[in-house]
Design an enzyme around this catalytic site. Sequence first.
Site, PDB file in Angstrom:
ATOM      1  N   HIS A  84       0.838  -1.203   0.000  1.00 62.41           N
ATOM      2  CA  HIS A  84       0.000   0.000   0.000  1.00 62.41           C
ATOM      3  C   HIS A  84       0.877   1.259   0.000  1.00 62.41           C
ATOM      4  O   HIS A  84       0.715   2.142  -0.856  1.00 62.41           O
ATOM      5  CB  HIS A  84      -0.914  -0.020   1.225  1.00 62.41           C
ATOM      6  CG  HIS A  84      -1.801   1.180   1.343  1.00 62.41           C
ATOM      7  ND1 HIS A  84      -3.136   1.147   1.023  1.00 62.41           N
ATOM      8  CD2 HIS A  84      -1.551   2.454   1.751  1.00 62.41           C
ATOM      9  CE1 HIS A  84      -3.669   2.346   1.221  1.00 62.41           C
ATOM     10  NE2 HIS A  84      -2.717   3.159   1.668  1.00 62.41           N
ATOM     11  N   GLU A  85       1.782   1.353   0.953  1.00 59.09           N
ATOM     12  CA  GLU A  85       2.605   2.557   1.056  1.00 59.09           C
ATOM     13  C   GLU A  85       3.550   2.684  -0.134  1.00 59.09           C
ATOM     14  O   GLU A  85       3.842   3.798  -0.588  1.00 59.09           O
ATOM     15  CB  GLU A  85       3.387   2.572   2.374  1.00 59.09           C
ATOM     16  CG  GLU A  85       2.528   2.578   3.629  1.00 59.09           C
ATOM     17  CD  GLU A  85       1.486   3.708   3.652  1.00 59.09           C
ATOM     18  OE1 GLU A  85       1.724   4.750   3.011  1.00 59.09           O
ATOM     19  OE2 GLU A  85       0.445   3.532   4.303  1.00 59.09           O
ATOM     20  N   HIS A 131       1.810   4.459  -2.911  1.00 64.31           N
ATOM     21  CA  HIS A 131       1.925   5.913  -2.762  1.00 64.31           C
ATOM     22  C   HIS A 131       3.304   6.389  -3.228  1.00 64.31           C
ATOM     23  O   HIS A 131       3.428   7.423  -3.894  1.00 64.31           O
ATOM     24  CB  HIS A 131       1.748   6.312  -1.293  1.00 64.31           C
ATOM     25  CG  HIS A 131       0.343   6.306  -0.806  1.00 64.31           C
ATOM     26  ND1 HIS A 131      -0.684   6.962  -1.452  1.00 64.31           N
ATOM     27  CD2 HIS A 131      -0.210   5.748   0.313  1.00 64.31           C
ATOM     28  CE1 HIS A 131      -1.806   6.803  -0.760  1.00 64.31           C
ATOM     29  NE2 HIS A 131      -1.546   6.067   0.304  1.00 64.31           N
ATOM     30  N   HIS A 151       3.646   6.744  -6.858  1.00 64.04           N
ATOM     31  CA  HIS A 151       2.946   7.954  -7.293  1.00 64.04           C
ATOM     32  C   HIS A 151       3.890   9.157  -7.205  1.00 64.04           C
ATOM     33  O   HIS A 151       3.891  10.041  -8.077  1.00 64.04           O
ATOM     34  CB  HIS A 151       1.720   8.162  -6.405  1.00 64.04           C
ATOM     35  CG  HIS A 151       0.634   8.975  -7.034  1.00 64.04           C
ATOM     36  ND1 HIS A 151      -0.538   9.281  -6.375  1.00 64.04           N
ATOM     37  CD2 HIS A 151       0.521   9.569  -8.247  1.00 64.04           C
ATOM     38  CE1 HIS A 151      -1.316   9.998  -7.160  1.00 64.04           C
ATOM     39  NE2 HIS A 151      -0.698  10.189  -8.303  1.00 64.04           N
TER      40      HIS A 151
END
Length: 680
Positions: free
Chosen positions: A470-471, A474, A477
């Site tokens: 999940h992290e 990010h 991104h």
Amino acid sequence: MLENNPLLLPFDSPFEVAPFSSIRLEHYKPAIEKLIESSLLEIDKIAASVDAPTYDNTIVALDRSGKQLSQVAEVFFNLNSAETSEEMQALASDLSPILTDFSNAIMQNAILFDRVKTVYTATDQSLLDAEDSMLLEKTYKGFIRSGANLSDEDKKKYAEISKELAQLQLKFGENVLAETNAYEMIIEDEKDLAGLPEGIKEGAAATAEAKGHKGKWMFTLQAPSFVPFMEYADNRALREKMFRAYMSKAFKGDKFDNQENVKKIVALRQEKVALLGYESYSDYVLEERMAESADKVEAFLNDLLTKATPKAKAEVEAVKAFAKGQGFEGELERWDWSYYSQKLKNEKFQINDEMLRPYFKLDNAVKGIFDVANKLYGLTFKHNPEIPVYHPDVKAYEVLNEKGEHVSVFFEDYFPREGKRGGAWMTSYKSQYKDGIDHRPIVSIVCNFTPATGDKPSLLTYNEVETLFHEFGHALHGMLADSKYSSLSGTSVYWDFVELPSQILENWLQEKECLDLFAKHYETGEPIPEDYIQKIKDSSNFNEGYQTMRQLSFGLMDMAWHSLKADEIQVDDVRAFEQKAMAQTELFGAIEGACMSTQFSHIFQGGYAAGYYSYKWAEVLDADAFSVFKEKGIFNKEVATSFKENILSRGGSEHPMELYKRFRGQEPTVDALLERSGLK
């Protein structure tokens, strides 16, 4: 402290990373004050220019101003989250109003705003490219939404509220961290460890010894300690003790109590936006979100509530029946839920965290996520010990593309410590932007994973690996940003879009093709058995209704706090207000002394106020988007390139729905989420 202050000198280190080892606490304030002074001179030069205002000399010049100040502030506040101290927290309280004053001085500069307004009204936006048009819109609206049109008296009031809010939010987070660090449950009798896996007991013994309690076991409120204790400890009384401690953080009426902070933050947020003409804080926030309005958010949450409630209630009844079959007598309480849920899951699917841990060595999982990034986007990660880091636990990597060109610096920081707040997050030490040079970003992920114990390396639970993915989503991104302007770069997107890149990456963890890359037994090197992978898939929807209700409870509570209008803002009892807001989602009786609001850092310290619904909103996006990968192949280069070029690299350069449609070919539908979660 200006002479030889490392924060005022060029960062003469690989990729211009901050020279952490040279920075002392006393360097920050004089450096920030000096940089504010020079940044305001930049602003004055833009505002006082005798040249007619243009897009370049006003809008672009503003975006490019204050870059060194931004970087120094990012270093300070990132470390205040990841490696803080009482002295640093005191300095944060000192610096926060100074920086708020600086921001207000820019956004309420009447001469500057006149130039921005002139450019905005005189520009034919159809002649601008999408990114230039977005920057113009965002700049103009940013001034309006920061009080540029207010009277002098209201500008002063707005500035005072902004300063007080900044300090209250810092204090809120400090109290939660202090409460988390303060709690220690010392166990002296080994019988009280019954049910706990060996690895957890070893970790608890190591924690106790480090705190001067050799021969005993210590459990804390840090996730790697708290979560397995609640799942495995047979001693019900101790589970209750741990649960009550966890759920009463900053709710004890002592110096760390956050009840008044919650009330003040909510009231000040409403008062601040009322000056701008909004009825509630949620109206203000959602104007700049995909969801657009509180009505739409509440309709979205209530629709999911309707679909999830029957399934959640059935799941609770199933766990109650199972517990009764195990000899449990009486009323099942919240501190029993994880314990009996875990046992039921194990019985139904023959799978649990301890079976999977040996296959999820942290080092292997990190290599796995790097391999995924390579297969999807052609990235390679080269550990570079020459890049400065802020703590010995932190590793720094140089990120390269397929041509061997520098893409980003990436920090990883994985283990709990007293100076680090709980949870997991991605952050940036430097945003990407272009000014003739493509300035590449510096990004970091910070987590609180199970550390190594004795002769065992760090072995993660499946949920921890999911958090890593999940992290890292990010982080991608941020790393792959390709924008002209820092304010539109990377994760600078609508808040209900920012979770798409993170949540979509979690989907790879249920795919054999991905798990085969890294899920190998830490001792034997054997790959994770195929039947384990099938069990992960089969059990993925276990208690999904319950988990959905939990997320909805937080979203509804967040909206309740931030949809209050001026005549409703006087809340006498934080806990009573919270319970009313979450009533429709409650599946157990209320627990005396438990309160979520006082520890809910996402909405009272972080950026999720009137935005916690974003997690469920983004699940719709990620389920729909991943269906394309599922159809064409999870490592399909064409799909990955489209996702990179239309989503990851574009940041906030266009409205997110336009970006999404360019990738997907249509607007998202909820069907894929309902299918995946078993709620259809």
